[in-house]
Enzyme design. Structure first.
Site, PDB file in Angstrom:
ATOM      1  N   ASP A  16       7.326  16.235   8.933  1.00  0.00           N
ATOM      2  CA  ASP A  16       6.673  16.018   7.646  1.00  0.00           C
ATOM      3  C   ASP A  16       5.157  15.995   7.825  1.00  0.00           C
ATOM      4  O   ASP A  16       4.483  15.045   7.440  1.00  0.00           O
ATOM      5  CB  ASP A  16       7.182  14.723   7.006  1.00  0.00           C
ATOM      6  CG  ASP A  16       6.918  14.700   5.499  1.00  0.00           C
ATOM      7  OD1 ASP A  16       6.503  15.743   4.945  1.00  0.00           O
ATOM      8  OD2 ASP A  16       7.113  13.638   4.891  1.00  0.00           O
ATOM      9  N   GLY A  62       8.351   3.715   0.556  1.00  0.00           N
ATOM     10  CA  GLY A  62       9.092   4.899   0.992  1.00  0.00           C
ATOM     11  C   GLY A  62      10.576   4.611   0.969  1.00  0.00           C
ATOM     12  O   GLY A  62      11.004   3.514   0.571  1.00  0.00           O
ATOM     13  N   LYS A 102       9.021  -1.035   1.981  1.00  0.00           N
ATOM     14  CA  LYS A 102       7.628  -1.126   1.530  1.00  0.00           C
ATOM     15  C   LYS A 102       6.661  -1.278   2.707  1.00  0.00           C
ATOM     16  O   LYS A 102       7.019  -1.834   3.736  1.00  0.00           O
ATOM     17  CB  LYS A 102       7.465  -2.328   0.606  1.00  0.00           C
ATOM     18  CG  LYS A 102       8.116  -2.130  -0.738  1.00  0.00           C
ATOM     19  CD  LYS A 102       7.936  -3.362  -1.610  1.00  0.00           C
ATOM     20  CE  LYS A 102       8.642  -3.140  -2.945  1.00  0.00           C
ATOM     21  NZ  LYS A 102       8.789  -4.401  -3.690  1.00  0.00           N
ATOM     22  N   VAL A 103       5.449  -0.828   2.485  1.00  0.00           N
ATOM     23  CA  VAL A 103       4.395  -1.020   3.479  1.00  0.00           C
ATOM     24  C   VAL A 103       3.333  -1.935   2.881  1.00  0.00           C
ATOM     25  O   VAL A 103       2.843  -1.679   1.771  1.00  0.00           O
ATOM     26  CB  VAL A 103       3.739   0.309   3.881  1.00  0.00           C
ATOM     27  CG1 VAL A 103       2.716   0.067   4.986  1.00  0.00           C
ATOM     28  CG2 VAL A 103       4.782   1.303   4.347  1.00  0.00           C
ATOM     29  N   ILE A 119       0.822  -1.211   0.000  1.00  0.00           N
ATOM     30  CA  ILE A 119       0.000   0.000   0.000  1.00  0.00           C
ATOM     31  C   ILE A 119       0.852   1.255   0.000  1.00  0.00           C
ATOM     32  O   ILE A 119       0.336   2.359  -0.063  1.00  0.00           O
ATOM     33  CB  ILE A 119      -0.978   0.034   1.202  1.00  0.00           C
ATOM     34  CG1 ILE A 119      -0.229  -0.201   2.514  1.00  0.00           C
ATOM     35  CG2 ILE A 119      -2.077  -0.994   1.014  1.00  0.00           C
ATOM     36  CD1 ILE A 119      -1.095  -0.015   3.743  1.00  0.00           C
ATOM     37  N   PHE A 155      12.561   3.953   3.194  1.00  0.00           N
ATOM     38  CA  PHE A 155      12.992   2.899   4.104  1.00  0.00           C
ATOM     39  C   PHE A 155      12.616   1.505   3.613  1.00  0.00           C
ATOM     40  O   PHE A 155      13.236   0.526   3.973  1.00  0.00           O
ATOM     41  CB  PHE A 155      12.351   3.161   5.471  1.00  0.00           C
ATOM     42  CG  PHE A 155      13.031   2.481   6.603  1.00  0.00           C
ATOM     43  CD1 PHE A 155      14.062   3.112   7.278  1.00  0.00           C
ATOM     44  CD2 PHE A 155      12.656   1.201   6.994  1.00  0.00           C
ATOM     45  CE1 PHE A 155      14.698   2.481   8.334  1.00  0.00           C
ATOM     46  CE2 PHE A 155      13.295   0.574   8.052  1.00  0.00           C
ATOM     47  CZ  PHE A 155      14.320   1.211   8.704  1.00  0.00           C
TER      48      PHE A 155
END
Ligand code: NAG
Ligand code: NAG
Ligand code: NAG
Length: 837
Positions: free
Chosen positions: A621, A506, A510-511, A503, A508
């Site tokens: 952010d 970024g 994946k989510v 979903i 860092f």
């Protein structure tokens, strides 16, 4: 007639039963420190003796500065005047330490005379005074006259430490201090809630500041007239319509009964024996209210104590009336003669807890009850208004950041403040940890079929299903073992990291969307392969997230560090991002109230980040894509995962390229590369306009002056025509006052310089006020109750919504998330703990 005589008979009978009870036993405080600061010898005030503060056990300060001033300019002639002649001046953080013999509630009375003392001009001194647990006082906007500030706090340790902390290069001072035991029964645990949302118990642990203490219908009482050395002032100057009120006095009629609730320590006979009542001299049948108005500072709850004693009636049950606090019923058809055991003249009081005040004034009123139209009357004998500490434990607004910013003047000051704030933080954290453990325990029970966290001592085995998951590696330094989740469980939850379940992506990693076997939805963030740096950040993230628990911050469910993985598991936010609900996704549009509530929720989360810990945490952010909504549209701030601990690592942040998202970026941070909480406030201001206008913050397809939302909205706000550019679906649905408050708040957030921007706490308060104005529950200000709605819009400026295809440019590090619609990517990110500035 018969009734009357029967009552009188009862009355006489009561008198004859209790005439010998003596209430003259005076309270002797166990702890009784009376200090005349800066004095070289003792000073007597009335019957009390204030001693000099030249004792090293009592006072620790860098420099020994005693100062004296002239009292010639002072007009008042109160007994305590000699105390104001000398002061102790502090150039750095300084402490008075009082040994406490008997724990419990204590008065803290602080005496200040902001004047010129020899070479010190203390009239503009800026400083705070705090105990170990509460910030009590900040010396802003002090009057030029001598002033005594009274607090009462529940002392739970063997010492009470009062810390005086100058801000910046300012000095601190104090003229006198009292620390004195209070009888245990003066503040009881439960009051009455004036609003269903209010918890009215737990008063015993509250820190209180006496804001007003008033003797209705009677004279000023000085410490000498009160068993607890309190000062009571007369009520005339607070009456809204003095001609509607009259005084009455019958001090001999006051009968403190040992079965009654109030004692002479609750309030002296001169308070209970004098009262203000309805002035019905023109027409005894007329029905009206008598109302007093008091200045209070908004943003706090108040404990309002109403003192009653019917010394005016000649019979029982003839005086039946209502009392109001801010138009809310505080006592309904009160009949002092029955409340106080069927007797006249027995004092009692009623404690009421208000909701968080939104107005600068608080009104107290009395008026006849409907039950008594024949002889309408109403009385009030005394009134106390006490400010309650806020959820941060403080009695001044925004104290968390105040104390921290004061660190700039000297390292030592910063350290001491840090320590005192740290204590507060530690208390908060201890509480959080407790809540967290309980929550985890519940979660673990619920999920025991799915996975079992590894045991605390040995990362390679788990309690019941250990053998199945025993091939994991250990991350010995990670501290929160309770959160550890076996890798196979993560695999199972994400369908073995199914790419179609991604979903967000970024910097860092994946989510993934995931689902535990019990059906709980989660978001799973899988970090890229381990680097030393990444590992440190991962650990810090776990530590920080397990400490930062707040209903308006997305919370951590678990982590996995097996097989060199760095996986974090968060609660899944059903409704996606705030941004998705504003534009570009075709989701149904949100109502104004929903939008305000979302803004309030996110402001709460940010306020907590800024103030809920010993050091302010800066999100860096803040944007609508980082505000996530759960199934009930409750807002939670996400992407607050990465913080730095050691100063060496913080150094790297100075040189790190400016991070954040274009369009939301604080221009001051951009210029100076110096981070403060106010950078988040700026970004949040942009979010506010985004919420109001429902368009991207940067939209290059628009005419030039409209491209940047912040600039464009500010232009209309400054013209006072913000309604011209609001989301068309809100047209006609926002109350003008609510819009005005909202626009002003956003404008202040966008001030060029951080110092001119409000704190997140102020923003929160203003948004709550905007919501109140929308719901028109604000009383007492007819202007605010206007029901006019914003008219239909001029078509000229409202076409941009259609173009909102959201091509948002971002700075390095911001990744792809804004392009991925309902993503919650970059759950890890650019969050730093700010060093004391
Ligand atoms: C307060 O006490 C002083 C000294 O005992 C006394 O003279 C004065 O009358 C008292 N005032 C009241 C209002 O009781
Ligand atoms: C007295 O004040 C209350 C609360 O503001 C109000 O509801 C009530 O109507 C008032 N009564 C009169 C007679 O003005
Ligand atoms: C006052 O501070 C205490 C902690 O010292 C806290 O438990 C309490 O909830 C605070 N009161 C309010 C009204 O927030």
């Amino acid at each position: 007639m018969t009734d009357y005589w029967r009552n009188i008979g009862f009355f006489i009978c009561v008198l004859s039963i209790f005439p010998l009870v003596c209430f003259c036993a005076t309270f002797v405080p166990v702890d009784n420190y009376l200090i005349d600061c800066g004095a070289t010898a003792s000073t007597s005030v009335g019957t009390r003796n204030f001693i000099a503060d030249n004792n090293k056990d009592l006072l620790s300060t860098q420099e020994d500065i005693l100062a004296t001033t002239s009292l010639k300019s002072v007009t008042s002639s109160s007994d305590d005047l000699p105390l104001y002649q000398t002061a102790r001046v502090f150039t750095g953080s300084s402490k008075y330490t009082f040994k406490i013999k008997q724990k419990g509630r204590h008065w803290i009375r602080l005496y200040f005379f902001p004047s010129t003392y020899e070479k010190y001009n203390l009239s503009a001194a800026d400083f705070t005074v705090s105990t170990q647990n509460h910030v009590l006082f900040r010396s802003l906007n002090m009057q030029k006259d001598p002033v005594m500030k009274e607090y009462s706090v529940n002392v739970t340790s063997d010492t009470l430490v009062l810390t005086f902390t100058p801000s910046g290069n300012s000095t601190a001072f104090v003229n006198a201090i009292e620390v004195v035991s209070v009888p245990d029964d003066l503040i009881v645990d439960d009051g009455f809630a004036l609003d269903p949302s209010v918890t009215s118990s737990g008063l015993v642990t509250q820190a209180l500041e006496t804001v007003w203490r008033v003797n209705m219908g009677g004279p000023t009482l000085t410490p000498i007239n009160d068993t607890l050395q309190r000062t009571w002032v007369p009520d005339q100057s607070f009456l809204l319509e003095p001609n509607l009120a009259s005084n009455f006095s019958n001090i001999k009629g006051v009968k403190y009964e040992n079965r009654g609730q109030a004692t002479e320590n609750t309030a002296p006979p001169t308070v209970y024996g004098t009262l203000t009542q309805m002035n019905s001299s023109n027409d005894p049948r007329s029905i009206f209210n008598v109302t007093w108005q008091f200045d209070v500072s908004p943003g706090f709850q108040y404990l309002v104590r109403l003192h009653f004693c019917d010394v005016v009636s000649k019979a029982l049950n003839v005086l039946i009336f209502n009392a109001y606090v801010d138009s809310k019923l505080a006592a309904s058809s009160a009949d002092p003669s029955t409340t106080s055991n069927n007797a006249l003249g027995v004092p009692y009081y009623r404690d009421l807890v208000t909701a968080v005040a939104v107005s600068k004034t608080l009104r107290v009123g009395i008026g006849p009850s409907d039950l008594n139209k024949d002889y309408p009357n109403a009385i009030l004998n005394g009134l106390e208004i006490m400010k309650m500490n806020n959820s941060m434990g403080n009695l001044i607004p925004g104290a968390g950041s105040v104390a921290i910013t004061s660190g700039s003047s000297s390292k030592k000051t910063g350290m001491i403040v840090g320590v005192s704030v740290g204590v507060v933080g530690a208390v908060v954290l201890a509480g959080l940890f407790f809540v967290l453990c309980r929550k985890r325990r519940r979660l673990v029970q619920r999920q025991s079929k799915t996975w079992v966290p590894l045991s605390i001592n040995d990362g390679t085995t788990s309690h019941t299903m250990g053998s199945k998951y025993s091939n994991g590696t250990t991350l010995s330094a990670a501290s929160n073992f309770e959160y550890r989740v076996p890798f196979v469980a993560v695999q199972e939850a994400t369908n073995n990291f199914d790419e179609s379940w991604v979903i967000g992506i970024g910097g860092f990693g994946k989510v993934y969307k995931g689902e535990l076997s019990d059906g709980t939805k989660v978001a799973v963030k899988r970090g890229n392969p381990r680097s030393q740096q990444g590992l440190a950040e991962f650990r810090t993230e776990i530590e920080m997230l397990s400490q930062f628990r707040h209903r308006h911050l997305v919370s951590l469910i678990g982590y996995c560090d097996e097989r060199n993985e760095m996986i974090l598991i968060y609660e899944y936010m059903e409704k996606g991002t705030l941004k998705g609900h504003l534009y570009g996704s075709g989701l149904p549009s949100l109502s104004w109230k929903e939008r305000l509530e979302i803004c309030i929720g996110s402001a709460r989360g940010l306020h907590y980040l800024h103030t809920g810990y010993a050091k302010a945490v800066i999100h860096r952010d803040v944007k609508s894509a980082n505000i996530l909504l759960d199934e009930n549209l409750m807002a939670k701030v996400a992407d607050f995962g990465l913080s730095k601990t050691g100063p060496e690592i913080d150094q790297t942040h100075v040189s790190t390229a400016v991070k954040g998202s274009f369009g939301y970026l604080d221009p001051e941070y951009f210029r100076r590369q110096q981070l403060t909480e106010k950078s988040d406030v700026y970004s949040f201001g942009v979010v506010l306009f985004e919420v109001l206008c429902a368009r991207p913050v940067i939209d290059p397809t628009l005419p030039r002056e409209m491209v940047n939302l912040a600039e464009w909205a500010l232009k209309w706000q400054k013209k006072g025509q913000l309604e011209q550019i609001i989301d068309q679906t809100l047209a006609g649905k926002i109350r003008p006052d609510s819009l005005r408050k909202f626009g002003e708040t956003a404008e202040k957030c966008l001030a060029d310089y951080g110092v001119d921007r409000p704190s997140m706490g102020d923003v929160l308060w203003n948004l709550e006020y905007a919501l109140q104005l929308q719901e028109a529950v604000v009383q007492g200000d007819p202007e605010e109750n206007s029901t006019n709605m914003i008219g239909e819009l001029s078509p000229q400026v409202n076409n941009f919504n259609q173009d909102a295809s959201a091509s948002v440019t971002q700075f390095a590090g911001s990744g792809l998330d804004d392009l991925s619609g309902v993503s919650m990517s970059r759950v890890f990110s650019q969050l730093v703990k700010s060093e004391g500035r």
